[in-house]
Each structure stands twice: as C-alpha cells, then as structure tokens.
Design a protein around this motif. Structure first.
Motif, PDB file in Angstrom:
ATOM      1  N   GLU A  26      30.986  38.267  35.210  1.00  0.00           N
ATOM      2  CA  GLU A  26      29.863  38.638  35.786  1.00  0.00           C
ATOM      3  C   GLU A  26      29.390  37.277  36.652  1.00  0.00           C
ATOM      4  O   GLU A  26      28.868  37.458  37.437  1.00  0.00           O
ATOM      5  N   VAL A  27      29.578  36.058  35.880  1.00  0.00           N
ATOM      6  CA  VAL A  27      29.385  34.874  36.295  1.00  0.00           C
ATOM      7  C   VAL A  27      30.477  34.157  37.110  1.00  0.00           C
ATOM      8  O   VAL A  27      30.631  33.592  38.132  1.00  0.00           O
ATOM      9  N   TYR A  28      31.861  34.314  36.300  1.00  0.00           N
ATOM     10  CA  TYR A  28      32.901  33.449  36.940  1.00  0.00           C
ATOM     11  C   TYR A  28      33.865  34.487  37.432  1.00  0.00           C
ATOM     12  O   TYR A  28      34.808  35.119  36.973  1.00  0.00           O
ATOM     13  N   ASN A  29      33.781  34.605  38.931  1.00  0.00           N
ATOM     14  CA  ASN A  29      34.510  35.511  39.754  1.00  0.00           C
ATOM     15  C   ASN A  29      34.827  34.997  41.087  1.00  0.00           C
ATOM     16  O   ASN A  29      33.992  34.180  41.487  1.00  0.00           O
ATOM     17  N   GLU A  30      35.401  35.817  41.993  1.00  0.00           N
ATOM     18  CA  GLU A  30      35.363  35.337  43.396  1.00  0.00           C
ATOM     19  C   GLU A  30      34.142  35.255  44.193  1.00  0.00           C
ATOM     20  O   GLU A  30      34.202  34.615  45.046  1.00  0.00           O
ATOM     21  N   GLY A  31      33.552  36.236  43.913  1.00  0.00           N
ATOM     22  CA  GLY A  31      32.357  36.347  44.652  1.00  0.00           C
ATOM     23  C   GLY A  31      31.264  35.100  44.649  1.00  0.00           C
ATOM     24  O   GLY A  31      30.906  34.576  45.720  1.00  0.00           O
ATOM     25  N   TRP A  32      31.015  34.401  43.497  1.00  0.00           N
ATOM     26  CA  TRP A  32      30.281  33.434  43.241  1.00  0.00           C
ATOM     27  C   TRP A  32      31.350  32.195  43.696  1.00  0.00           C
ATOM     28  O   TRP A  32      30.532  31.094  44.257  1.00  0.00           O
ATOM     29  N   MET A  33      32.581  32.014  43.581  1.00  0.00           N
ATOM     30  CA  MET A  33      33.234  31.031  43.922  1.00  0.00           C
ATOM     31  C   MET A  33      33.064  30.727  45.393  1.00  0.00           C
ATOM     32  O   MET A  33      33.049  29.872  46.031  1.00  0.00           O
ATOM     33  N   LEU A  34      33.107  32.157  46.102  1.00  0.00           N
ATOM     34  CA  LEU A  34      32.898  32.064  47.551  1.00  0.00           C
ATOM     35  C   LEU A  34      31.668  31.484  48.049  1.00  0.00           C
ATOM     36  O   LEU A  34      31.628  30.583  48.972  1.00  0.00           O
ATOM     37  N   TYR A  75      34.379  25.173  37.919  1.00  0.00           N
ATOM     38  CA  TYR A  75      34.002  26.737  37.928  1.00  0.00           C
ATOM     39  C   TYR A  75      35.289  27.532  38.158  1.00  0.00           C
ATOM     40  O   TYR A  75      35.470  28.591  37.612  1.00  0.00           O
ATOM     41  N   TYR A  76      36.186  26.998  39.028  1.00  0.00           N
ATOM     42  CA  TYR A  76      37.101  27.651  39.649  1.00  0.00           C
ATOM     43  C   TYR A  76      38.201  27.790  38.461  1.00  0.00           C
ATOM     44  O   TYR A  76      38.709  28.889  38.242  1.00  0.00           O
ATOM     45  N   ASN A  77      38.365  26.664  37.579  1.00  0.00           N
ATOM     46  CA  ASN A  77      39.229  26.675  36.560  1.00  0.00           C
ATOM     47  C   ASN A  77      38.881  27.968  35.413  1.00  0.00           C
ATOM     48  O   ASN A  77      39.623  28.543  34.693  1.00  0.00           O
ATOM     49  N   LYS A  78      37.309  27.914  35.226  1.00  0.00           N
ATOM     50  CA  LYS A  78      37.047  28.844  34.335  1.00  0.00           C
ATOM     51  C   LYS A  78      37.225  30.361  34.812  1.00  0.00           C
ATOM     52  O   LYS A  78      37.256  31.381  33.956  1.00  0.00           O
ATOM     53  N   ALA A  79      36.978  30.458  36.234  1.00  0.00           N
ATOM     54  CA  ALA A  79      37.274  31.859  36.855  1.00  0.00           C
ATOM     55  C   ALA A  79      38.526  32.281  36.530  1.00  0.00           C
ATOM     56  O   ALA A  79      38.740  33.526  36.509  1.00  0.00           O
TER      57      ALA A  79
END
Length: 256
Positions: free
Chosen positions: A33-41, A246-250
């Motif tokens: 819910e937190v670590y995903n492509e949407g928030w990365m974007l 963040y990316y590594n966690k995602a």
C-alpha cells in the motif's frame, strides 16, 4: 513547500498508518500500500519538477535521456495521477493512466459519489506515464485478448490528438526496472501493427480514421525509462537518496 517534500510527507503519513509490527522481531513489514509503482512515480515526477534541467545528468541513451527531460519539462506545466483515458474500440473499458504530465486539464467523470478524474489536452503537449515495478505490461483485455497495454495507450493518445481542432502532441513513457526494457520497447514499436490488427469497431469511426495517421507519431514520442537511470540522472542529494531507499524497499515489497 517544494512538490517533492509534499509527496514525501504523504508517503510517510501513509506508512505510519499501514505499517504492521512483526511480533517476533519488531521490524515493520513493507506494505505494498506504501511501497509500490504509483508512489514511486509520484516521488520521481515531483523530484524532476523541482530539479532544473541543467542539473540533470546526461545519459548515454539519447531516447531515454529525452524522455526524462520530457517528464521534467512537461511536469512543470502540470501533472496528475490516476487519470482516465477514453477507449478506442467497442468492448474496451476505460484505460487508467498512472500519471499524466503536460498541458492537461482535469475533468470529472461520473456522478458525485462515484466521480473519477479524466483529462483533456486542448493544445500543446502531454505524456501518459505508466509505472511498473515487477509486473509486465498486460497482454490484453477481456474482450480483446491481443490488444496489449502499450497499444491501448498509443491508441487512446492518438484518438485524443485526433479529437482536438488544434495541434496536440502526445506520447507514452513507461517507467520500470531495467529488466523490463526489452519487453516494453518491443510492444511500443509493435503498437501500430497491433492496433491495425484489432477486429472490433472503433467507438468513433471519424475520429479513428484521423487517428490512424497520427499513430506513428505517438510511437515516435514514446519510450521506456528505467527507474535506475532516472535516479542516476538526478542530483546526488538527500532527496534522491530517499527515493533510492524507497525504490529498494518497493522491489522487496513487490517481490512475488
């Protein structure tokens, strides 16, 4: 407050609400819910919008280099996430874009309690952004099994250009891990052939007839950009370090 700081604050607030303590070791579990492509974007677009183009490091790949600068340049004009695009063919549902940048105008779709956001571009430029972490581009829809996600985006963008009386230039930028490059690029390059192979009537024949001459231009303005190369292009500061972490966690959270 800078755009990046606002997005990071939203990520941290969401993380505080959704984190779950592991009873055995006391470590918070990484939530998709937190670590995903949407928030990365959102983090990446916000950082690019806050970064002067002259500070961005040039990459060896000219196409990818231009796409990153398109996101930064057009994102400063306007951007949003989760916008809907009108479908091209009958039997095809609306396509939801992970992100949109450029000369966009938001519009509300549906009744008050079920409203969703779509968008228009009356004049100028825009890019549709599709973000990926571990999943591939979808192969097709329920009713159009060979009409893959890249072709659907290209078709929607060409139709949008064809609807406007003024000059509008759109394109697709897919963002994902380096490992996704070959599969995505081949689908983008084959998008025109895929669209012409659809055996289903278009929703608007007149617009579709005009759109067919625009498809190759949309493909030419479309590209794949890896998260890794975007991070390499950004200035080496604490904000970029935050996105790296963040990316590594995602990647870990979305590991199947």
């Amino acid at each position: 407050m800078k755009m990046f700081e606002r997005v990071r604050a939203a990520v941290e607030a969401l993380n505080a609400l959704t984190s779950v303590e592991d009873y055995h070791c006391g470590n918070p579990l990484l939530s998709t819910e937190v670590y995903n492509e949407g928030w990365m974007l959102r983090l990446v677009v916000a950082k690019l919008c806050d970064t002067p183009e002259k500070v961005l490091r040039a990459l060896a790949d000219a196409k990818e280099n231009a796409a990153i600068r398109d996101i930064a340049r057009l994102g400063c004009r306007g951007w949003c996430s989760e916008g809907e695009l009108y479908p091209t063919f009958e039997g095809e549902g609306k396509t939801k874009a992970d992100g949109l940048v450029g000369d966009i105008r938001l519009r509300e779709i549906g009744a008050e309690r079920t409203a969703k956001w779509g968008f228009e571009c009356d004049v100028g430029e825009f890019r549709v952004l599709e973000a990926k972490m571990k999943s591939p581009l979808s192969a097709g829809t329920k009713n159009l099994s060979h009409y893959d996600q890249a072709a659907r985006y290209v078709g929607c963008i060409a139709m949008m250009e064809a609807r406007q009386p003024h000059d509008v230039k759109g394109g697709l930028i897919v963002l994902g891990p380096k490992s996704k490059r070959d599969g995505v690029e081949s689908k983008i390059l084959n998008a025109e052939k895929t669209i012409r192979g659809v055996r289903c009537p278009p929703r608007d024949r007149d617009v579709f007839q005009r759109a067919q001459s625009l498809i190759s231009g949309v493909v030419g303005r479309s590209a794949f950009v890896s998260w890794e190369n975007i991070l390499d292009a950004l200035p080496k500061d604490c904000e970029t370090s935050y996105i790296y972490a963040y990316y590594n966690k995602a990647l870990i959270a979305n590991d199947p």
